[in-house]
Design a protein around this motif. Structure first.
Motif, PDB file in Angstrom:
ATOM      1  N   PHE A 473      42.396  24.863  21.789  1.00 22.54           N
ATOM      2  CA  PHE A 473      41.336  25.020  20.795  1.00 22.54           C
ATOM      3  C   PHE A 473      40.012  25.093  21.552  1.00 22.54           C
ATOM      4  CE2 PHE A 473      44.766  23.292  18.383  1.00 22.54           C
ATOM      5  CZ  PHE A 473      44.626  23.778  17.085  1.00 22.54           C
ATOM      6  N   GLY A 474      39.310  26.207  21.401  1.00 18.88           N
ATOM      7  CA  GLY A 474      38.034  26.386  22.083  1.00 18.88           C
ATOM      8  C   GLY A 474      36.875  26.338  21.115  1.00 18.88           C
ATOM      9  N   TYR A 475      35.823  25.606  21.471  1.00 20.86           N
ATOM     10  CA  TYR A 475      34.653  25.438  20.601  1.00 20.86           C
ATOM     11  C   TYR A 475      33.400  25.848  21.365  1.00 20.86           C
ATOM     12  CZ  TYR A 475      37.706  22.828  17.511  1.00 20.86           C
ATOM     13  OH  TYR A 475      38.735  22.464  16.666  1.00 20.86           O
ATOM     14  N   LYS A 497      31.065  31.778  25.381  1.00 17.35           N
ATOM     15  CA  LYS A 497      32.146  32.580  24.794  1.00 17.35           C
ATOM     16  C   LYS A 497      33.019  33.159  25.904  1.00 17.35           C
ATOM     17  CE  LYS A 497      32.920  36.291  21.437  1.00 17.35           C
ATOM     18  NZ  LYS A 497      32.250  37.281  20.558  1.00 17.35           N
ATOM     19  N   GLU A 498      32.366  33.636  26.984  1.00 16.31           N
ATOM     20  CA  GLU A 498      33.121  34.185  28.113  1.00 16.31           C
ATOM     21  C   GLU A 498      33.938  33.103  28.811  1.00 16.31           C
ATOM     22  OE1 GLU A 498      30.051  35.032  27.319  1.00 16.31           O
ATOM     23  OE2 GLU A 498      30.563  37.066  26.715  1.00 16.31           O
ATOM     24  N   GLU A 499      33.514  31.865  28.654  1.00 14.00           N
ATOM     25  CA  GLU A 499      34.239  30.759  29.252  1.00 14.00           C
ATOM     26  C   GLU A 499      35.543  30.485  28.516  1.00 14.00           C
ATOM     27  OE1 GLU A 499      33.082  26.279  30.793  1.00 14.00           O
ATOM     28  OE2 GLU A 499      31.881  27.220  29.240  1.00 14.00           O
ATOM     29  N   ILE A 500      35.534  30.705  27.211  1.00 14.61           N
ATOM     30  CA  ILE A 500      36.695  30.378  26.385  1.00 14.61           C
ATOM     31  C   ILE A 500      37.628  31.568  26.199  1.00 14.61           C
ATOM     32  CG2 ILE A 500      37.405  29.661  24.067  1.00 14.61           C
ATOM     33  CD1 ILE A 500      34.884  27.984  23.928  1.00 14.61           C
ATOM     34  N   ASN A 501      37.080  32.750  26.022  1.00 15.27           N
ATOM     35  CA  ASN A 501      37.897  33.920  25.683  1.00 15.27           C
ATOM     36  C   ASN A 501      39.012  34.223  26.687  1.00 15.27           C
ATOM     37  OD1 ASN A 501      36.843  34.501  23.209  1.00 15.27           O
ATOM     38  ND2 ASN A 501      35.359  36.007  23.948  1.00 15.27           N
ATOM     39  N   ARG A 508      48.336  30.442  23.783  1.00 19.05           N
ATOM     40  CA  ARG A 508      48.171  30.435  22.332  1.00 19.05           C
ATOM     41  C   ARG A 508      46.923  29.618  22.013  1.00 19.05           C
ATOM     42  NH1 ARG A 508      52.960  27.997  18.878  1.00 19.05           N
ATOM     43  NH2 ARG A 508      52.001  26.049  19.578  1.00 19.05           N
ATOM     44  N   SER A 509      45.976  30.250  21.332  1.00 20.59           N
ATOM     45  CA  SER A 509      44.658  29.635  21.202  1.00 20.59           C
ATOM     46  C   SER A 509      44.061  29.874  19.824  1.00 20.59           C
ATOM     47  CB  SER A 509      43.685  30.208  22.253  1.00 20.59           C
ATOM     48  OG  SER A 509      44.234  30.172  23.536  1.00 20.59           O
ATOM     49  N   ARG A 510      43.093  29.016  19.534  1.00 23.70           N
ATOM     50  CA  ARG A 510      42.217  29.239  18.386  1.00 23.70           C
ATOM     51  C   ARG A 510      40.790  29.026  18.868  1.00 23.70           C
ATOM     52  NH1 ARG A 510      41.284  26.014  12.735  1.00 23.70           N
ATOM     53  NH2 ARG A 510      39.972  27.621  11.794  1.00 23.70           N
ATOM     54  N   LYS A 527      43.910  15.687  16.355  1.00 21.06           N
ATOM     55  CA  LYS A 527      45.138  15.083  15.849  1.00 21.06           C
ATOM     56  C   LYS A 527      46.389  15.864  16.256  1.00 21.06           C
ATOM     57  CE  LYS A 527      42.796  13.067  11.831  1.00 21.06           C
ATOM     58  NZ  LYS A 527      42.717  13.023  10.353  1.00 21.06           N
ATOM     59  N   LYS A 528      46.186  17.047  16.828  1.00 16.05           N
ATOM     60  CA  LYS A 528      47.315  17.898  17.189  1.00 16.05           C
ATOM     61  C   LYS A 528      47.609  17.801  18.684  1.00 16.05           C
ATOM     62  CE  LYS A 528      46.013  21.133  13.529  1.00 16.05           C
ATOM     63  NZ  LYS A 528      45.576  22.509  13.218  1.00 16.05           N
ATOM     64  N   ASN A 529      48.799  18.285  19.060  1.00 10.53           N
ATOM     65  CA  ASN A 529      49.126  18.408  20.476  1.00 10.53           C
ATOM     66  C   ASN A 529      48.317  19.585  21.006  1.00 10.53           C
ATOM     67  OD1 ASN A 529      50.237  18.408  22.996  1.00 10.53           O
ATOM     68  ND2 ASN A 529      52.241  19.147  22.366  1.00 10.53           N
ATOM     69  N   SER A 530      47.210  19.278  21.650  1.00  7.93           N
ATOM     70  CA  SER A 530      46.231  20.318  21.925  1.00  7.93           C
ATOM     71  C   SER A 530      45.575  20.148  23.279  1.00  7.93           C
ATOM     72  CB  SER A 530      45.141  20.298  20.838  1.00  7.93           C
ATOM     73  OG  SER A 530      44.522  19.005  20.790  1.00  7.93           O
ATOM     74  N   VAL A 531      44.960  21.242  23.721  1.00  4.83           N
ATOM     75  CA  VAL A 531      43.991  21.232  24.814  1.00  4.83           C
ATOM     76  C   VAL A 531      42.663  21.649  24.194  1.00  4.83           C
ATOM     77  CG1 VAL A 531      43.248  22.386  26.933  1.00  4.83           C
ATOM     78  CG2 VAL A 531      45.629  21.714  26.649  1.00  4.83           C
ATOM     79  N   ILE A 532      41.647  20.822  24.351  1.00  6.19           N
ATOM     80  CA  ILE A 532      40.354  21.068  23.719  1.00  6.19           C
ATOM     81  C   ILE A 532      39.350  21.504  24.780  1.00  6.19           C
ATOM     82  CG2 ILE A 532      38.491  20.095  22.329  1.00  6.19           C
ATOM     83  CD1 ILE A 532      41.113  20.082  20.835  1.00  6.19           C
ATOM     84  N   ILE A 533      38.689  22.633  24.544  1.00  7.46           N
ATOM     85  CA  ILE A 533      37.602  23.085  25.414  1.00  7.46           C
ATOM     86  C   ILE A 533      36.313  23.039  24.606  1.00  7.46           C
ATOM     87  CG2 ILE A 533      36.725  24.917  26.890  1.00  7.46           C
ATOM     88  CD1 ILE A 533      39.551  26.027  27.057  1.00  7.46           C
ATOM     89  N   LEU A 534      35.377  22.210  25.028  1.00  8.38           N
ATOM     90  CA  LEU A 534      34.090  22.076  24.337  1.00  8.38           C
ATOM     91  C   LEU A 534      32.996  22.655  25.218  1.00  8.38           C
ATOM     92  CD1 LEU A 534      34.527  18.453  22.982  1.00  8.38           C
ATOM     93  CD2 LEU A 534      34.235  20.492  21.590  1.00  8.38           C
ATOM     94  N   SER A 535      32.523  23.826  24.857  1.00  4.75           N
ATOM     95  CA  SER A 535      31.443  24.467  25.605  1.00  4.75           C
ATOM     96  C   SER A 535      30.189  24.369  24.758  1.00  4.75           C
ATOM     97  CB  SER A 535      31.810  25.927  25.896  1.00  4.75           C
ATOM     98  OG  SER A 535      30.867  26.513  26.745  1.00  4.75           O
ATOM     99  N   THR A 536      29.445  23.295  24.950  1.00  7.25           N
ATOM    100  CA  THR A 536      28.349  22.987  24.042  1.00  7.25           C
ATOM    101  C   THR A 536      27.249  22.231  24.780  1.00  7.25           C
ATOM    102  OG1 THR A 536      27.811  21.938  21.923  1.00  7.25           O
ATOM    103  CG2 THR A 536      29.442  20.827  23.298  1.00  7.25           C
ATOM    104  N   HIS A 537      26.281  21.760  24.025  1.00  9.75           N
ATOM    105  CA  HIS A 537      25.220  20.930  24.597  1.00  9.75           C
ATOM    106  C   HIS A 537      25.605  19.460  24.481  1.00  9.75           C
ATOM    107  CE1 HIS A 537      22.242  24.016  25.348  1.00  9.75           C
ATOM    108  NE2 HIS A 537      22.362  24.485  24.120  1.00  9.75           N
ATOM    109  N   GLY A 538      25.333  18.691  25.528  1.00  3.87           N
ATOM    110  CA  GLY A 538      25.544  17.253  25.497  1.00  3.87           C
ATOM    111  C   GLY A 538      24.233  16.538  25.759  1.00  3.87           C
TER     112      GLY A 538
END
Length: 707
Positions: A473-475, A497-501, A508-510, A527-538
């Protein structure tokens, strides 16, 4: 006031005037003089006038004994004074009397007698530890092994009390105990190693290994063990469900208070009302937790009194060529010196190194970090080589001599937690043209990952293998827009976007962009069996670390995921990639580690977190993450995939973008092993059989018609 002699002298004038005034009051009792006399002694002590301080502390002690008042403090003060003058026989004598006055079952004269753990108080724990310190200091003078044994025994009693006290404290106050107790755990570890060297008994080596863990990430360990125990209990413990619901309400309320406070200053009654409700809920939570402890003592005893895992248990979990490197650093106020103990565990051996750190080592760390910058010239290049090699010599040169190691799992301590070991250089040879790409980095030689505790390592190495493969899951909430937030003017992350695409091309991605990348969607993915990519501001809040946050969709009422929220989440993800600035940076809490957004995901039980140590360049980050996921797709484990991605980036980068700032900001915390991710199904798998089937049907009808 310790560092202000002028104010101390002025205070002493007033204290003596107070003492004189009290003496003129008819009928005043002796007990009314004790605190004033003791405070005068304290002033003399801080001024370095030991003899005068001793006179006043002795007067306070005599009066307390005459009037039946608490006397342990004055025994302790006298013991400390004798210890400062290296008179350890007298120091031990007075510490023993102090312990006896606090627990009558502890002998006043037998130095081998210690108080009962069940009587634990902060004062009792401190004086027991100070007694142990006195044994240790006397050993350094006379080298009597009996002092080592007696001192270690006293330390272990003191540490049991400290663990008991930490068990009773709230989450917010636990780190204070860890900070104060740090030196006690370190000295006990040091004495265990001394006893092992003198006796050769493996029990002391194993004890040293266990001690290296006990005051490192203690609160994290409690969370990890508690979460594991809670999962095992499930519906058998209704108080768990009630606690979780309370925490959710509290977190929502905290988010609301943060939201309304800066923007609704004209109506403070709203924030006040919310704050009052928050205090009521937090009191309710504390009452619930206290009641649960009393009604479920076995549960909490297993969680809070787990002393870690023996050497042989963790050794069996290591792979060939792999080493767990455990650093312990402490400052000893008694001698004004910084010490470091390093324990290197492999499948076959435990290596131990003890060293004295130079007084300026923290300044050297800050200097080194200042050389990791996007702006580079010859001076920066030369400064980096010198500082980086100095870090190598301080913290890694001895380890580099151990044969057969290719993978490192580093458990750092104190300021070492801010260091990217990957960029340490093994020599000061300067390549032509000040070219960062040609330096001999540790990243070229070792697969490097980090952990926060032995408990964390044990949990991810013993967890059952999942049969189901994870989905990515990419955000990327800030692809086409920035945000103005308080004093921050945050620009769009053009390359997110180029980081996630590219990941979606392999797995298999969303992928969720801009408004779609909201907090509610992220919570569902957790909550899912997932790999999370957060490309955002911290945003790291150094004043209030628990309010550090990741920004999601700012169009929503609550568009932030705060650290205090992350701590309470139940996350089922196999890996979380935090491509946001400074997510691995935070407030250092001695005895606990760095309280950062990345640490929050470790509290939530995520096996692997890839985090950032500084404001990363989003273009180079996108390139490295592209290489990283390509490597995972090719079957590499996570640690190897990140190492190779960095090296590939260095090899392909321009000279201007080859500096460590561009490639070393992302580090892996947790499990460096393999990960199962669902590959994207190639359409040709379906298209080719359909075409073949169609061709066969055409041939069938052709021959049928012909016949």
């Amino acid at each position: 006031l310790k560092g202000s002699p002028v104010i101390l002298k002025e205070a002493m004038v007033y204290l003596k005037e107070s003492l004189e005034a009290k003496s003129k009051v008819p009928g005043i009792g002796k007990q009314d003089f004790i605190s004033v006399i003791s405070n005068i002694g304290t002033c003399y002590q801080y001024l370095g006038r030991t003899d005068s301080a001793r006179i006043y502390f002795q007067k306070a002690l005599d009066l307390s004994l005459q009037t039946g008042q608490e006397s342990s403090k004055f025994y302790g003060n006298l013991a400390i004074l004798w210890g400062n003058q290296d008179q350890y026989d007298l120091a031990l004598k007075y510490f023993q009397k102090a312990l006896n006055s606090l627990d009558s079952m502890c002998s006043a004269t037998d130095l081998g007698s210690n108080p009962r753990v069940e009587e634990a108080t902060s004062t009792l724990a401190d004086f027991t530890a100070f007694k142990a310190h006195s044994f240790q200091r006397r050993y350094t003078i006379f080298h009597d092994p009996r002092d080592l044994a007696e001192g270690l025994n006293s330390f272990m009693i003191a540490l049991e009390m400290i663990d008991t006290l930490r068990f009773l404290r709230s989450f917010e106050s636990k780190p204070f105990i860890s900070s104060e107790a740090k030196i006690h755990f370190f000295n006990a570890l040091d004495m265990s190693l001394d006893l092992y060297e003198r006796t050769g008994k493996k029990e002391y080596l194993n004890q040293a290994f266990l001690l290296s863990e006990r005051n490192k990430s203690a609160t994290l360990n409690e969370f990890l063990r508690s979460n594991k125990a809670r999962e095992a209990l499930g519906s058998l413990a209704p108080w768990i469900i009630y606690e979780d619901s309370l925490k959710e309400v509290i977190n929502n309320l905290k988010s609301e208070i943060i939201r309304v406070t800066p923007f609704n200053k004209t109506i403070p009654q709203i924030a006040d009302s919310l704050q009052n409700r928050l205090l009521w809920l937090e009191d309710n939570l504390k009452t619930t937790e206290t009641k649960a402890r009393k009604e479920n003592p076995d549960f909490f005893r297993n969680v809070y009194f787990n002393k870690g895992y023996p050497l042989d248990t963790l050794r069996k979990l290591l792979n060939p060529g792999e080493a767990m490197v455990d650093y312990t650093v402490a400052h000893n106020n008694w001698v004004g010196q910084d010490y470091m103990i390093v324990m290197v565990l492999t499948q076959d051996t435990l290596y131990t190194f003890r060293d004295t750190l130079p007084k300026q080592y923290k300044d050297d760390i800050r200097t080194f970090l200042s050389t990791i910058t996007s702006y580079v010239d010859n001076k920066v290049f030369n400064d980096f080589i010198q500082s980086s090699n100095l870090m190598y010599r301080y913290f890694f040169e001895s380890i580099d001599k151990i044969p057969g190691i290719s993978k490192l799992i580093l458990l750092t301590d104190e300021e070492l937690g801010f260091l990217p070991f990957e960029v340490f250089v093994t020599d000061t040879l300067k390549p032509k043209g000040s070219d960062f790409r040609k330096l001999h980095y540790l990243n070229r030689k070792y697969v490097i990952s980090y952990i926060s505790s032995h408990e964390q390592f044990h949990q991810f190495r013993t967890k059952p293998n999942r049969k189901e493969k994870a989905t990515v899951f990419g955000y990327a909430p800030f692809v086409d827009r920035g945000i103005r937030l308080d004093s921050f003017n945050l620009l769009p992350l053009d390359n997110s976007k180029e980081e996630i695409n590219p990941v979606s091309e392999k797995f298999r991605s969303r992928i969720l962009i801009d408004n779609q990348a909201d907090e509610n969607s992220l919570r569902r993915a957790f909550k899912k069996n997932s790999v999370i990519i957060l490309s955002t501001h911290g945003i790291m809040d150094e004043k209030n670390p628990m309010e550090s946050r990741l920004l999601m969709s700012p169009d929503q009422t609550d568009g932030s995921l705060y650290l205090f929220e992350i701590l309470s989440l139940k996350i089922n993800s196999e890996m979380v990639v935090l491509n946001a600035c400074n997510t691995g940076k935070g407030k250092l809490q001695p005895g606990e580690g760095i309280l950062s957004v990345a640490r929050g995901f470790q509290f939530a039980g995520v096996p692997t977190v890839i985090t950032t140590l500084w404001p990363i360049d989003d273009r180079s980050s996108a390139t490295i993450m592209k290489f990283f996921f390509q490597n995972l797709s090719n079957g590499m484990d996570q640690g190897q995939a990140l190492m190779q991605a960095r090296n590939r980036y260095i090899d392909q980068s321009s000279k201007a973008n080859g500096a460590p700032y561009f490639w070393a900001g992302q580090v892996l915390i947790g499990d460096p092993g393999p990960i199962l991710i669902q590959h994207r199904t190639d359409p040709l798998i379906f298209i080719v059989p359909i075409l073949l089937m169609g061709l066969l049907l055409l041939l069938f009808f052709y021959y049928k018609k012909k016949s």
